[in-house]
Write an enzyme that holds these catalytic residues in place. Sequence first.
Site, PDB file in Angstrom:
ATOM      1  CB  SER A  96      88.072 -52.330  -5.231  1.00  0.00           C
ATOM      2  OG  SER A  96      87.573 -53.148  -6.274  1.00  0.00           O
ATOM      3  CE1 TYR A 147      93.361 -54.129  -6.657  1.00  0.00           C
ATOM      4  CE2 TYR A 147      91.116 -54.971  -6.655  1.00  0.00           C
ATOM      5  CZ  TYR A 147      92.001 -53.919  -6.818  1.00  0.00           C
ATOM      6  OH  TYR A 147      91.528 -52.664  -7.128  1.00  0.00           O
TER       7      TYR A 147
HETATM    8  C1  BGC Z   1      90.211 -53.472 -10.337  1.00  0.00           C
HETATM    9  C2  BGC Z   1      89.992 -53.451 -11.831  1.00  0.00           C
HETATM   10  C3  BGC Z   1      88.617 -53.989 -12.178  1.00  0.00           C
HETATM   11  C4  BGC Z   1      87.529 -53.358 -11.323  1.00  0.00           C
HETATM   12  C5  BGC Z   1      86.168 -53.999 -11.532  1.00  0.00           C
HETATM   13  C6  BGC Z   1      89.076 -52.744  -9.672  1.00  0.00           C
HETATM   14  O1  BGC Z   1      89.262 -52.654  -8.299  1.00  0.00           O
HETATM   15  O2  BGC Z   1      91.456 -52.885 -10.021  1.00  0.00           O
HETATM   16  O3  BGC Z   1      90.990 -54.222 -12.471  1.00  0.00           O
HETATM   17  O4  BGC Z   1      88.336 -53.730 -13.537  1.00  0.00           O
HETATM   18  O5  BGC Z   1      87.867 -53.442  -9.962  1.00  0.00           O
HETATM   19  O6  BGC Z   1      86.218 -55.411 -11.505  1.00  0.00           O
END
Ligand code: BGC
Length: 269
Positions: free
Chosen positions: A154, A167
């Site tokens: 991410s 996360y």
């Molecule tokens: C998340 C999303 C978020 C994006 C940008 C992703 O890894 O799961 O919820 O919109 O990152 O912030």
Amino acid sequence: MELTLKGQTALITGASSGIGAGVAKALGAAGATVVVNHSSARSKDEAEAVLKEITDAGGAGMTAQCDVSKENEVINMFADVVARYGTVDILVNNAGLQRDAKFHEMTLDQWNTVISVNMTGQFLCAREAIREFLRRGPRPEVSAATGKIICMSSVHELIPWAGHVNYATSKGGIKMLMQSLAQEYGDRRIRVNSICPGAIQTPINRAAWETPQALNSLMTLIPYNRIGQPQDIGNLAVFLASDQSDYITGASIFIDGGMTVFEGFSDNG
Ligand code: BGC
């Protein structure tokens, strides 16, 4: 499209919806035999629908139920796939979830759920994939690499994320998991890379795009001024799984419409 992945089997975790479904369809369209993993009986119909789209378009594959955070389920899933197709060539470690909370209110359960799916799940699946790549050895007739692992990370392996500490921690961990595996198995011609998506329009971030106000506010973070689509990520996954990217390993590739250039700094700072 050129069928660059013909003769190869790709297992995509968390492929019944969102980015995983987009990646499964793209790899299927590129000629791979696709294993559409889903986590529970509840997501079976969705996984079957993804597989049907792939087979209707001339592709092939199967669905496989498995909670990636459970060691025995992961071992059994890989054994089933190898029994059916002979081997696995490509793993897309995609399954992931969010359990958001202010840090001082975050429960141990919220922390553990995210870490066990997003991180331990990637560990367990990568371990089975690498065991299979080592057992099987090179297949130069289908790929220059002995195996390929794509980790779904991410932008939050780089951008800190208040309210989502579990996360962001999991994605920071994926960066080191990916790079250390690339270092440990590069000499066996196993390539390991990460895709780092920004905001992609999927159920996980529905709140960020479902109203015009939310979408407008999201656009202040995205120089390219559009939300991403699962197909955008699928296109990159096909490239990273193919020999077109044979010299890329240990890389985090950001695909985010420019989110990581920090648009908020465009006229101040
Ligand atoms: C998340 C999303 C978020 C994006 C940008 C992703 O890894 O799961 O919820 O919109 O990152 O912030």
